[in-house]
Motif scaffolding. Structure first.
Motif, mmCIF file in Angstrom:
data_model
loop_
_atom_site.group_PDB
_atom_site.id
_atom_site.type_symbol
_atom_site.label_atom_id
_atom_site.label_comp_id
_atom_site.label_asym_id
_atom_site.label_seq_id
_atom_site.Cartn_x
_atom_site.Cartn_y
_atom_site.Cartn_z
ATOM 1 N N ILE A 1 0.920 -6.312 3.728
ATOM 2 C CA ILE A 1 -0.097 -5.440 4.741
ATOM 3 C C ILE A 1 0.067 -5.833 5.604
ATOM 4 C CG2 ILE A 1 -2.535 -5.423 5.486
ATOM 5 C CD1 ILE A 1 -2.840 -7.496 3.088
ATOM 6 N N SER B 1 0.911 -0.942 0.212
ATOM 7 C CA SER B 1 0.057 -0.131 0.000
ATOM 8 C C SER B 1 0.752 0.947 0.106
ATOM 9 C CB SER B 1 -0.782 0.072 1.133
ATOM 10 O OG SER B 1 -2.172 -1.111 1.444
ATOM 11 N N ASN C 1 -2.552 -0.046 9.769
ATOM 12 C CA ASN C 1 -1.646 0.872 9.172
ATOM 13 C C ASN C 1 -1.222 1.878 9.717
ATOM 14 O OD1 ASN C 1 -0.526 1.051 5.817
ATOM 15 N ND2 ASN C 1 -1.625 2.624 5.882
ATOM 16 N N THR D 1 2.520 3.163 3.093
ATOM 17 C CA THR D 1 2.496 2.342 4.684
ATOM 18 C C THR D 1 3.807 2.093 5.127
ATOM 19 O OG1 THR D 1 1.880 0.280 5.423
ATOM 20 C CG2 THR D 1 3.348 0.068 3.055
ATOM 21 N N LEU E 1 -3.351 4.300 -1.052
ATOM 22 C CA LEU E 1 -5.009 4.129 0.461
ATOM 23 C C LEU E 1 -6.059 4.943 -0.060
ATOM 24 C CD1 LEU E 1 -2.907 5.058 3.585
ATOM 25 C CD2 LEU E 1 -3.603 2.909 1.890
ATOM 26 N N VAL F 1 -6.418 0.989 4.119
ATOM 27 C CA VAL F 1 -5.667 0.118 3.123
ATOM 28 C C VAL F 1 -6.883 -0.734 2.208
ATOM 29 C CG1 VAL F 1 -4.910 -2.571 2.665
ATOM 30 C CG2 VAL F 1 -4.404 -0.299 4.596
#
Length: 343
Positions: free
Chosen positions: A139, A92, A143, A95, A115, A120
């Motif tokens: 991931i 993402s 986040n 992140t 995003l 996310v």
């Protein structure tokens, strides 16, 4: 810290040490000191006692637990295990930046998925993985730096759409702060044979970042390969002793989570009074849209001995990220932010 105490006052320096929220774990110092006479020996390579303690806490089996020198070490191990030059990794944006760096270091191409409304975008992550033939999707949940938390329907839909040749590596560094009713318990996905690896750390909630201790939850066969690939004896004896002390009393884990949640809500309430609206958070930090130059704002608060992180370094211009600390410190930060915005 005499010079800091002289400039900012002893009480502010004390509050910044965060010991009100994260007091020393009972028995941890004694456990670490008891290991010191044995530092001439290599640590136990299998770390059986720690594996058992973690597995007991999570309700899983020890062969799924991979101890490591912090979750950062696990990022490097997993990148080395799954990625070769020319492979694709999806993550993402924004992140935690180490996922992209570790993937690129392996020669992989990194695709960053923006995003959606500062959350996310799990649907877009799965689509990108399918379209690119990605080997890995990284991931961070919750986040970092936004604090957003995946919903169950988002996670289930993502797993169902993930290509069979792709693995989801989920960094749950902040999961200990999440309300138990909202936790996804991804270790159940691991047990069910889904292509998931979970990374956790003891650095945050227990305040032992300097000892570097984390672990992964993975399929037993994958766990075996992770132990082969990662650096041998990579967790020191003192860290293991501290980790066992941290896990010995499950009640204190919930006490610490609640203390952070209460301080976080005080911060959020005071920020609203100051005229800004913080984003929802289930972590030990809050992201705030200030509407002004975030770097200038952060510098102004730093002059008062109050450290917040400018969002521009994440590509979030106008935002600041505030770490949750003791209630008196949160009041002080929010009030100082409000005063600065009024100037």
């Amino acid at each position: 810290m005499p010079e800091l105490e002289e400039r900012y006052g002893r009480e502010l320096v004390r509050l910044n040490r965060n010991e009100d929220l994260f007091p020393p774990v009972p028995g941890m110092r004694e456990a670490v000191e008891a290991e010191l006479p044995s530092v001439w020996m290599y640590p136990e390579e299998s770390y059986d006692e720690f594996r058992v303690a973690v597995a007991r806490r999570l309700g899983t089996t020890p062969e799924r637990i991979v101890p490591a020198h912090g979750s950062q070490a696990l990022v490097g191990t997993l990148a080395g295990l799954f990625l070769d030059p020319g492979d694709v990794a999806v993550t993402s944006r924004p992140t935690y930046g180490l996922y992209a760096k570790a993937s690129a270091a392996r020669g992989a191409t990194v695709q960053s998925v923006p995003l959606r409304e500062l959350r996310v975008d799990f649907e877009a992550l799965a689509s990108a993985a399918a379209a690119s033939g990605a080997k890995v999707v990284w991931i961070c949940d919750p986040n970092n730096p936004t604090g957003s938390l995946a919903r169950r329907d988002e996670w289930r839909g993502f797993l169902d759409a993930l290509p069979e040749t792709c693995v989801a590596i989920v960094d749950e560094a902040y999961a200990d702060y999440v309300d138990p009713e909202l936790r996804l318990e991804r270790e159940r996905d691991v047990e069910a044979g889904r292509p998931v690896v979970v990374m956790r750390t003891l650095s945050k909630l227990f305040g032992i970042a300097g000892l570097r201790l984390g672990y992964a939850v993975a399929d037993p066969q994958l766990a075996h390969y992770m132990n082969v690939v990662q650096e041998p004896f990579n967790v020191n004896r003192a860290a293991i002793a501290a980790g066992l002390a941290c896990l010995a009393d499950p009640g204190q884990i919930e006490q610490r989570r609640r203390a952070v949640a209460e301080a976080r809500e005080v911060l959020r309430d005071r920020l609203r009074v100051a005229g800004v609206d913080p984003l929802p958070s289930q972590t030990n930090f809050v992201l705030v849209d200030t509407g002004v130059d975030d770097a200038v704002l952060a510098a102004a608060l730093a002059e008062e001995g109050l450290l917040i992180r400018a969002g521009g370094e994440y590509g979030l211009d106008g935002f600041v990220r505030i770490t949750v600390g003791p209630v008196p410190l949160m009041v002080r930060v929010a009030d100082a932010l409000g005063r600065t915005l009024e100037r």
